[in-house]
Design a protein around this motif. Structure first.
Motif, PDB file in Angstrom:
ATOM      1  N   TRP A 210       0.843  -1.196   0.000  1.00  0.00           N
ATOM      2  CA  TRP A 210       0.000   0.000   0.000  1.00  0.00           C
ATOM      3  C   TRP A 210       0.878   1.247   0.000  1.00  0.00           C
ATOM      4  O   TRP A 210       0.686   2.174  -0.788  1.00  0.00           O
ATOM      5  N   LEU A 211       1.873   1.250   0.890  1.00  0.00           N
ATOM      6  CA  LEU A 211       2.756   2.412   1.010  1.00  0.00           C
ATOM      7  C   LEU A 211       3.594   2.608  -0.251  1.00  0.00           C
ATOM      8  O   LEU A 211       3.811   3.739  -0.704  1.00  0.00           O
ATOM      9  N   GLN A 245       4.338   4.858   9.933  1.00  0.00           N
ATOM     10  CA  GLN A 245       4.680   4.520   8.535  1.00  0.00           C
ATOM     11  C   GLN A 245       4.267   5.664   7.609  1.00  0.00           C
ATOM     12  O   GLN A 245       4.980   6.013   6.671  1.00  0.00           O
ATOM     13  N   LEU A 246       3.097   6.235   7.885  1.00  0.00           N
ATOM     14  CA  LEU A 246       2.610   7.342   7.052  1.00  0.00           C
ATOM     15  C   LEU A 246       3.482   8.585   7.221  1.00  0.00           C
ATOM     16  O   LEU A 246       3.800   9.281   6.261  1.00  0.00           O
ATOM     17  N   ARG A 247       3.847   8.857   8.463  1.00  0.00           N
ATOM     18  CA  ARG A 247       4.664  10.046   8.737  1.00  0.00           C
ATOM     19  C   ARG A 247       6.016   9.948   8.045  1.00  0.00           C
ATOM     20  O   ARG A 247       6.513  10.925   7.474  1.00  0.00           O
ATOM     21  N   GLN A 248       6.601   8.739   8.066  1.00  0.00           N
ATOM     22  CA  GLN A 248       7.901   8.557   7.399  1.00  0.00           C
ATOM     23  C   GLN A 248       7.779   8.737   5.889  1.00  0.00           C
ATOM     24  O   GLN A 248       8.631   9.360   5.254  1.00  0.00           O
ATOM     25  N   LEU A 249       6.724   8.171   5.317  1.00  0.00           N
ATOM     26  CA  LEU A 249       6.533   8.325   3.869  1.00  0.00           C
ATOM     27  C   LEU A 249       6.295   9.799   3.511  1.00  0.00           C
ATOM     28  O   LEU A 249       6.839  10.312   2.529  1.00  0.00           O
ATOM     29  N   GLN A 250       5.508  10.464   4.348  1.00  0.00           N
ATOM     30  CA  GLN A 250       5.247  11.889   4.092  1.00  0.00           C
ATOM     31  C   GLN A 250       6.534  12.707   4.185  1.00  0.00           C
ATOM     32  O   GLN A 250       6.728  13.655   3.415  1.00  0.00           O
ATOM     33  N   ASP A 251       7.443  12.341   5.093  1.00  0.00           N
ATOM     34  CA  ASP A 251       8.742  13.031   5.166  1.00  0.00           C
ATOM     35  C   ASP A 251       9.505  12.880   3.849  1.00  0.00           C
ATOM     36  O   ASP A 251      10.210  13.780   3.408  1.00  0.00           O
ATOM     37  N   THR A 253       8.153  12.201   0.722  1.00  0.00           N
ATOM     38  CA  THR A 253       7.516  12.673  -0.522  1.00  0.00           C
ATOM     39  C   THR A 253       6.689  13.952  -0.365  1.00  0.00           C
ATOM     40  O   THR A 253       6.518  14.688  -1.332  1.00  0.00           O
ATOM     41  N   GLY A 254       6.071  14.166   0.787  1.00  0.00           N
ATOM     42  CA  GLY A 254       5.150  15.295   0.948  1.00  0.00           C
ATOM     43  C   GLY A 254       3.886  15.155   0.110  1.00  0.00           C
ATOM     44  O   GLY A 254       3.172  16.130  -0.104  1.00  0.00           O
ATOM     45  N   GLY A 255       3.589  13.949  -0.354  1.00  0.00           N
ATOM     46  CA  GLY A 255       2.471  13.782  -1.293  1.00  0.00           C
ATOM     47  C   GLY A 255       1.106  13.556  -0.677  1.00  0.00           C
ATOM     48  O   GLY A 255       0.099  13.582  -1.389  1.00  0.00           O
ATOM     49  N   PHE A 256       1.052  13.308   0.643  1.00  0.00           N
ATOM     50  CA  PHE A 256      -0.274  13.123   1.260  1.00  0.00           C
ATOM     51  C   PHE A 256      -0.898  14.481   1.553  1.00  0.00           C
ATOM     52  O   PHE A 256      -0.236  15.405   2.015  1.00  0.00           O
ATOM     53  N   GLN A 257      -2.204  14.544   1.331  1.00  0.00           N
ATOM     54  CA  GLN A 257      -2.929  15.777   1.664  1.00  0.00           C
ATOM     55  C   GLN A 257      -3.650  15.648   2.992  1.00  0.00           C
ATOM     56  O   GLN A 257      -3.624  16.545   3.814  1.00  0.00           O
ATOM     57  N   THR A 258      -4.337  14.519   3.170  1.00  0.00           N
ATOM     58  CA  THR A 258      -5.290  14.401   4.267  1.00  0.00           C
ATOM     59  C   THR A 258      -5.180  13.035   4.935  1.00  0.00           C
ATOM     60  O   THR A 258      -5.038  12.033   4.232  1.00  0.00           O
ATOM     61  N   PHE A 259      -5.316  13.023   6.245  1.00  0.00           N
ATOM     62  CA  PHE A 259      -5.430  11.760   6.971  1.00  0.00           C
ATOM     63  C   PHE A 259      -6.866  11.616   7.461  1.00  0.00           C
ATOM     64  O   PHE A 259      -7.426  12.557   8.038  1.00  0.00           O
ATOM     65  N   ILE A 260      -7.446  10.433   7.237  1.00  0.00           N
ATOM     66  CA  ILE A 260      -8.855  10.214   7.571  1.00  0.00           C
ATOM     67  C   ILE A 260      -8.973   8.978   8.470  1.00  0.00           C
ATOM     68  O   ILE A 260      -8.877   7.846   7.983  1.00  0.00           O
ATOM     69  N   PRO A 261      -9.166   9.174   9.775  1.00  0.00           N
ATOM     70  CA  PRO A 261      -9.423   8.014  10.640  1.00  0.00           C
ATOM     71  C   PRO A 261     -10.824   7.466  10.333  1.00  0.00           C
ATOM     72  O   PRO A 261     -11.788   8.230  10.253  1.00  0.00           O
ATOM     73  N   TYR A 292       0.070  13.677  16.219  1.00  0.00           N
ATOM     74  CA  TYR A 292       1.153  12.793  15.763  1.00  0.00           C
ATOM     75  C   TYR A 292       1.604  13.126  14.335  1.00  0.00           C
ATOM     76  O   TYR A 292       2.797  13.150  14.037  1.00  0.00           O
ATOM     77  N   LEU A 293       0.631  13.371  13.458  1.00  0.00           N
ATOM     78  CA  LEU A 293       0.957  13.564  12.040  1.00  0.00           C
ATOM     79  C   LEU A 293       1.261  15.034  11.769  1.00  0.00           C
ATOM     80  O   LEU A 293       0.514  15.735  11.093  1.00  0.00           O
ATOM     81  N   ASP A 294       2.388  15.467  12.298  1.00  0.00           N
ATOM     82  CA  ASP A 294       2.735  16.889  12.211  1.00  0.00           C
ATOM     83  C   ASP A 294       3.016  17.326  10.783  1.00  0.00           C
ATOM     84  O   ASP A 294       2.969  18.519  10.479  1.00  0.00           O
ATOM     85  N   ASN A 295       3.305  16.387   9.893  1.00  0.00           N
ATOM     86  CA  ASN A 295       3.616  16.765   8.504  1.00  0.00           C
ATOM     87  C   ASN A 295       2.430  16.566   7.559  1.00  0.00           C
ATOM     88  O   ASN A 295       2.590  16.648   6.345  1.00  0.00           O
TER      89      ASN A 295
END
Ligand code: SF4
Length: 396
Positions: A210-211, A245-251, A253-261, A292-295
């Motif tokens: 997925w990642l 895992q999401l935070r590391q990937l975002q560091d 690429t910066g490609g995520f816009q939104t996190f949705i629980p 948590y998801l500061d980025n």
């Protein structure tokens, strides 16, 4: 800000929570251990102060929504995820639907005279919905209405489609982009950790896959969202592992816009015996996600899934986006026992919902470009008698 200052000058608070609050105040990232500590020890009011501080630092009172509709090509699926209330196995096809390309284009054409900006396409996984099918669908949509943003499918579908077509992820995602795909929604993430994923969704793509697909998509210059299915058999440790895992990937690429629980709902699925978590836990989870998801720029709550009232509350616990008008085009939420059985809101209803809790309603497009600020726009049916106020944040 004032609430946070009061909180970090508290003489009686747990020193560890005080230390974490100071880090948030200084804009410092919290660790995985600190994230788990928040889940285990922080109460709702404390989390609200921290999450709201971050939310207002990033967005002030701006609260985003869009005008969108869904197309769900099929509810038949080759997979059998234990939490899924939506899908039917192929052997149960009498209970399902499977739309043709022309039927989906007819659905698109129904919105020709409406100011929607996005079509969100997601559904079950079936062999006939292959690379050729989706390439033709995306191209046909863009040919018909070039301005309509195509947000479609998840790595679960892409992994299956590309494997069947015997092509690698990068080749596949390039082909999807050429066909007209513009962004990827956040679904299919569930919980990445194999201890949980193997129990609830063991046959579909792994967390790593997925990642990887999102990373390839970001590296093509494109954007996507991310989700987390919470409140079932996972522990707090698994939630933090997922977000890490999401935070590391975002560091990278910066490609995520939104996190949705996404809250686990327990109707009509194989996990009906698991009780749903409380609204308090929903709000705590939004808040910890925000901390948590500061980025990540945005935290979204699907109003159709958690109810309009909880969505209003969530705007004080880190959430700055409540999704879209939907126009009763999705069955994914209602089949799982969501609060809204026929989810649709007019623009004025969405705007009122946001204004009632003292926030600024901002219509956005999929990429968060501002289309319209509704703060000073009055609708005839606006609930003018309602006192607009923001929830007071309680201090420890
Ligand atoms: S969650 Fe998705 S992949 Fe899993 S059974 Fe449901 S529709 Fe299929």
């Amino acid at each position: 800000m004032q609430n946070l200052n009061i909180l970090i000058s508290s003489q009686t608070m747990d020193p560890e929570l005080l230390r974490i609050a100071s880090k948030v105040h200084l804009g410092e990232r919290i660790s995985e251990t600190e994230g788990v500590y928040l889940y285990e020890h922080a109460d709702l009011s404390y989390l609200g102060v921290l999450a709201n501080f971050i939310r207002e630092s990033k967005h002030g009172d701006n609260t985003y929504f869009n005008k969108n509709f869904h197309i769900e090509p099929t509810n038949l699926c080759v997979y059998d995820c234990k939490f899924c209330s939506y899908s039917r196995l192929i052997k149960q096809k009498d209970e399902g639907w499977a739309l043709t390309l022309d039927e989906m284009l007819d659905q698109i054409k129904k919105y020709d005279d409406q100011p929607v900006t996005e079509v969100h396409i997601v559904g079950g996984v079936l062999p006939q919905y292959d690379l050729k099918f989706y390439s033709e669908l995306f191209t046909a949509i863009k040919n018909h209405r070039p301005s309509l943003h195509v947000k479609a499918l998840t790595p679960v579908e892409y992994h299956y489609i590309f494997k069947k077509a015997k092509i690698d992820y990068e080749t596949g995602m390039k082909l999807m982009k050429e066909a007209g795909l513009e962004s990827i929604p956040g679904g299919g993430a569930e919980i990445f950790h194999p201890e949980i994923r193997n129990q609830i969704a063991k046959d579909k793509c792994t967390g790593e896959q997925w990642l990887e697909i999102h990373e390839i998509w970001h590296n093509l210059g494109m954007r996507s969202n991310a989700t987390m299915l919470y409140g079932h058999i996972e522990s707090y440790h698994h939630r933090i592992h997922h977000m890490e895992q999401l935070r590391q990937l975002q560091d990278r690429t910066g490609g995520f816009q939104t996190f949705i629980p996404l809250k686990f709902r327990n109707q009509h699925n194989q996990m009906e015996h698991i009780p749903e978590v409380s609204v308090v836990e929903d709000l705590r989870n939004y808040a910890i996600s925000r901390i948590y998801l500061d980025n990540f720029d945005h935290i979204k709550a699907y109003w159709a899934m958690i109810s309009r009232e909880t969505a209003q509350l969530a705007l004080n616990f880190g959430v700055d986006d409540i999704d879209g008008t939907l126009d009763d085009t999705t069955k994914i939420y209602s089949m799982a026992g969501a609060e809204e059985q026929n989810p649709a809101m007019t623009t004025s209803e969405l705007v009122n919902l946001i204004k009632q809790v003292g926030r600024r309603p901002i219509e956005r497009d999929t990429l968060y470009n501002v289309i319209q600020d509704y703060t000073d726009i009055k609708f005839e049916d606006e609930a003018l008698k309602v006192n607009y106020y923001k929830l007071p944040v309680i201090n420890n």
